[in-house]
Design a protein around this motif. Sequence first.
Motif, PDB file in Angstrom:
ATOM      1  N   ILE A 324       0.834  -1.209   0.000  1.00 45.20           N
ATOM      2  CA  ILE A 324       0.000   0.000   0.000  1.00 45.20           C
ATOM      3  C   ILE A 324       0.862   1.251   0.000  1.00 45.20           C
ATOM      4  N   ALA A 325       2.035   1.197   0.629  1.00 45.05           N
ATOM      5  CA  ALA A 325       2.921   2.368   0.676  1.00 45.05           C
ATOM      6  C   ALA A 325       3.372   2.797  -0.715  1.00 45.05           C
ATOM      7  N   PRO A 326       3.912   1.905  -1.555  1.00 47.74           N
ATOM      8  CA  PRO A 326       4.270   2.350  -2.921  1.00 47.74           C
ATOM      9  C   PRO A 326       3.062   2.776  -3.742  1.00 47.74           C
ATOM     10  N   LEU A 327       1.896   2.199  -3.470  1.00 54.94           N
ATOM     11  CA  LEU A 327       0.692   2.633  -4.168  1.00 54.94           C
ATOM     12  C   LEU A 327       0.404   4.097  -3.850  1.00 54.94           C
ATOM     13  N   MET A 328       0.475   4.451  -2.570  1.00 53.80           N
ATOM     14  CA  MET A 328       0.174   5.828  -2.162  1.00 53.80           C
ATOM     15  C   MET A 328       1.208   6.805  -2.696  1.00 53.80           C
ATOM     16  N   GLY A 342       7.687  -2.974  -0.399  1.00 53.10           N
ATOM     17  CA  GLY A 342       6.409  -3.235  -1.040  1.00 53.10           C
ATOM     18  C   GLY A 342       6.525  -3.224  -2.554  1.00 53.10           C
ATOM     19  N   ILE A 343       5.628  -3.979  -3.173  1.00 51.86           N
ATOM     20  CA  ILE A 343       5.595  -4.059  -4.640  1.00 51.86           C
ATOM     21  C   ILE A 343       4.344  -3.342  -5.129  1.00 51.86           C
ATOM     22  N   LEU A 344       4.513  -2.379  -5.982  1.00 50.84           N
ATOM     23  CA  LEU A 344       3.407  -1.546  -6.455  1.00 50.84           C
ATOM     24  C   LEU A 344       2.306  -2.401  -7.093  1.00 50.84           C
ATOM     25  N   PRO A 345       1.073  -2.338  -6.562  1.00 52.45           N
ATOM     26  CA  PRO A 345      -0.041  -3.085  -7.181  1.00 52.45           C
ATOM     27  C   PRO A 345      -0.628  -2.287  -8.336  1.00 52.45           C
ATOM     28  N   VAL A 346      -0.071  -2.486  -9.511  1.00 51.75           N
ATOM     29  CA  VAL A 346      -0.437  -1.661 -10.674  1.00 51.75           C
ATOM     30  C   VAL A 346      -1.893  -1.846 -11.072  1.00 51.75           C
ATOM     31  N   ASP A 347      -2.524  -2.955 -10.682  1.00 55.01           N
ATOM     32  CA  ASP A 347      -3.916  -3.190 -11.059  1.00 55.01           C
ATOM     33  C   ASP A 347      -4.862  -2.178 -10.424  1.00 55.01           C
ATOM     34  N   TYR A 348      -4.411  -1.494  -9.386  1.00 57.10           N
ATOM     35  CA  TYR A 348      -5.248  -0.480  -8.742  1.00 57.10           C
ATOM     36  C   TYR A 348      -5.202   0.862  -9.479  1.00 57.10           C
ATOM     37  N   LEU A 349      -4.212   1.041 -10.339  1.00 55.24           N
ATOM     38  CA  LEU A 349      -3.985   2.343 -10.957  1.00 55.24           C
ATOM     39  C   LEU A 349      -4.856   2.551 -12.195  1.00 55.24           C
ATOM     40  N   ALA A 357       4.310   1.446 -16.091  1.00 56.87           N
ATOM     41  CA  ALA A 357       5.626   0.863 -16.337  1.00 56.87           C
ATOM     42  C   ALA A 357       6.726   1.686 -15.665  1.00 56.87           C
ATOM     43  N   GLU A 358       6.644   3.007 -15.773  1.00 59.94           N
ATOM     44  CA  GLU A 358       7.652   3.866 -15.156  1.00 59.94           C
ATOM     45  C   GLU A 358       7.594   3.734 -13.617  1.00 59.94           C
ATOM     46  N   SER A 359       6.405   3.655 -13.083  1.00 62.38           N
ATOM     47  CA  SER A 359       6.262   3.505 -11.631  1.00 62.38           C
ATOM     48  C   SER A 359       6.831   2.180 -11.153  1.00 62.38           C
ATOM     49  N   MET A 360       6.592   1.133 -11.931  1.00 65.91           N
ATOM     50  CA  MET A 360       7.116  -0.173 -11.564  1.00 65.91           C
ATOM     51  C   MET A 360       8.639  -0.195 -11.670  1.00 65.91           C
ATOM     52  N   ASP A 415       3.761  -4.348 -20.569  1.00 63.33           N
ATOM     53  CA  ASP A 415       3.499  -5.549 -19.765  1.00 63.33           C
ATOM     54  C   ASP A 415       4.796  -6.285 -19.453  1.00 63.33           C
ATOM     55  N   GLU A 416       5.707  -6.324 -20.438  1.00 66.66           N
ATOM     56  CA  GLU A 416       6.993  -6.977 -20.207  1.00 66.66           C
ATOM     57  C   GLU A 416       7.818  -6.217 -19.165  1.00 66.66           C
ATOM     58  N   VAL A 417       7.679  -4.895 -19.165  1.00 61.83           N
ATOM     59  CA  VAL A 417       8.404  -4.088 -18.177  1.00 61.83           C
ATOM     60  C   VAL A 417       7.947  -4.444 -16.764  1.00 61.83           C
ATOM     61  N   VAL A 418       6.641  -4.500 -16.585  1.00 56.42           N
ATOM     62  CA  VAL A 418       6.099  -4.816 -15.259  1.00 56.42           C
ATOM     63  C   VAL A 418       6.571  -6.195 -14.803  1.00 56.42           C
TER      64      VAL A 418
END
Length: 970
Positions: A324-328, A342-349, A357-360, A415-418
């Motif tokens: 949740i921290a990287p998401l915020m 933490g691993i960014l949950p990109v599905d929430y974005l 991709a840049e965030s990941m 998708d490959e980046v993530v």
Amino acid sequence: MLLFFTLGLLIHFVFFASIFDIYFTSPLVHGMTPQFTPLPPPARRLVLFVADGLRADALYELDENGTSRAPFIRNIIMHEGSWGISHTRVPTESRPGHVALIAGFYEDVSAVAKGWKENPVEFDSLFNESKYTWSWGSPDILPMFAKGASGDHVYTYSYDAKREDFGAQDATKLDTWVFDNVKDFFHHARNNQSLFSKINEEKIVFFLHLLGIDTNGHAHRPSSRDYKDNIKKVDDGVKEIVSMFNHFYGNDGKTTFIFTSDHGMTDWGSHGAGHPSETLTPLVTWGAGIKYPQRVSAQQFDDAFLKEWRLENWKRLDVNQADIAPLMTSLIGVPFPLNSVGILPVDYLNNTDLFKAESMFTNAVQILEQFKVKMTQKKEVTLPFLFTPFKLLSDSKQFNILRKARSYIKHRKFDEVVSLCKELIHLALKGLSYYHTYDRFFLGVNVVIGFVGWISYASLLIIKSHSNLIKGVSKEVKKPSHLLPCSFVAIGILVAFFLLIQACPWKYYVYGLLPVPIWYAVLREFQVIQDLVASVLTYPLSHFVGYLLAFTLGIEVLVLSFFYRYMLTAGLTAFAAWPFLTRLWTRAKMTSLSWTFFSLLLAVFPLMPVVGRKPDISLVMGAGLLVLLLSLCVVTSLMKRKDSFIKEELLVHLLQVLSTVLSMYVVYSTQSSLLRKQGLPLMNQIISWATLASSLVVPLLSSPVLFQRLFSILLSLMSTYLLLSTGYEALFPLVLSFLMFVWINIEQETLQQSGVCCKQKLTSIQFSYNTDITQFRQLYLDDIRRAFFLVFFLVTAFFGTGNIASINSFDLASVYCFLTVFSPFMMGALMMWKILIPFVLVMCAFEAVQLTTQLSSKSLFLIVLVISDIMALHFFFLVKDYGSWLDIGTRQLLACTAWLFMYISASPNRLWMLTDPGLDLNLLHAIRACISHYVIVMSMTIFLVFLNGLAQLLTTKKLRLCGKPKSHFM
């Protein structure tokens, strides 16, 4: 012997401290470069709601009428945002949970051992990286994120801790206070230009910590109407706050809202372990940058929750709590917290694929930075030929992954980046763990070698000085060769040089050099070893093997009892059969039958549910009635006596009868008052504290005759124990004490059976502070059994009702007769005293066993020390630095400290060790809401010094109400 005790104490403190350097050093590193996504963030501000103690099912499920307890949140799930479950990591407590949420990492035990409310170690967080953060809520949570934050940009608003009253009429006022103060804050901001400009900045955070649900859960349990109504109150409050934000900012669409919880709660109102009711917490997000609800026909989750909650058609996105921290941070565009794992949950974005991709990629680089710093630190202090790098993530592989990820971004293969960045993150996390535990094997080997050496030396000392095993075996004494000390000096120099050239911390020198003098002391007794081998060879092999198997089996039962309470039942059942397997049955039939009966009765307790899950006040009242009956029996027997001191004895026991009656009244009255939500009556509180204080004084007024003093101690301590009980555990000290009384009798019978003449009858033996029994006799083989019995009874006293073994069963209702306003230090101290009362009873009985068997306390102590150290060595290999406080603490209980409370239990000089003025403070921090089992044990072992000294004081000290001291007692 005093020198041996002192050296043993110091050596074991080193063993104790080694656990921190082997398993509980902070994994945090510093010196990383902050990383942030180089694209515009979707939100200017973020509002974080944390409903403390809220279970996922309590929020998502429908009530008995088919309606939601949180209609606003449910409407968000269906029409505005994304939802899922945040999987917390044990220990499921408030501080670790908030650290994971806001800082993105799972706090280690070393941090909690150094403090609780404030930052014990420096770490970065979302609040620190924000432009400004305003927070409202509990004074236990907010300060730890404000102190240490760079600059002056984290503002906290907390209510008085006295508001956290578990006996109050309405705990929802804790949440109402937060909502009202947030509204007042924004109202004030309209008229304050400086504040107005700040809250219109970008990259700002608003944090609302809502403690009401947790408080109601502890006080009334999650199934209660109070807990469920509090959820509705929170839902209404969140709705108002969201509306206020939208209105204040003109519906600019730049606000992100996140609603979650730090941990859940068990059905019996506790948390800390890994039950799904504790680890499954809700996560609902909506607003700027958050994906809208997704209708689906099938989901990836196998559990039955979705159908129960009737949310199977809305896509559920689960995360780990630290995610949740990287998401915020990605939502408001601030750097990722430096220590986040933490691993960014990109599905929430809800953003472009490029932004995801840049965030990941930023997330991966941020975690890789930690790996690089950790590797560099370890490489600098390790000799090149001894350094073994983490092979799965070499420099070339790092470069290739980062280069390939950049290439994928350039060619829009997002998708490959993530996928590639997630692979890099997993490798970096493994590497972090690898370097963090790099020295663990070296340190562990040194401690084990020292431990084995100490056990060997203590065993040799028993054989040499306190037994007849080798007497007459050796005809001549050989002096040790001069080569022996020279060899060990050379070994010590080599070890020190090896540590010096690696620039190791000073503690490593202690762990590395300690085994050298220990093993030198062992090998100096080479003649004793030779004589022992010669003596053992004279015994039949079957006898030797039989004793060894019995001893090993006993140790394993004790070890297993720390994990499986029913092993205590197995052990007590074996104890019940013991008289019938020996000649005791033919010599003392009534004593043997009594031993069997009370052993079996005590064996029932470990099979019962742990204390706190099923409170039953009627059982507490029943225990009180049994105490009254026992008191009346004692008073009746006293009235039949015809000595000059009968009036004083009667007065003492009448005081104890009155204390028991008052305790029963207070328990019943307090329970009734709290059910009516009228709080704790002041008179009840006064009586409770007065009973606690008097319970340590009244026994000193009774006769020091053995059984009279022990009965007086039991009756006094039971008054306090009743006030601290919620169910069947109130009966436990009674049954344990009856077994202890029988143990005293049966040990004298076994002594006479072995041919040792007892100088006094039990009815005439008196406790005396100056009694010296070291001259009475040497150790026999049967004394190993006595020592084992002591260890077993001590473990039973701790684990019999689940107080320590199931720390997660801690029930605040246990202290409601004393206080209901949340005071973690005081509540923890009261709970610890309740837990240790059975231990004091065992210690007092053991004082009597030493007297009745004419046994040297020093010699028996050595046997107990060896038994406990063998167990400690066993547990040392089971220590782990992850899991719940129970998982961590259970393995620590013996790995570091079992030796100590055994040491104190048999040592004749105990109070001299109470020299640390910080012990009480350490204990209070340890007990903090019974959160850290590990820290409780760490402090408790020192505190047991006082309790065992208290046991000796209770049995030997005599006070007079009036007149001259007595010279003789009958």
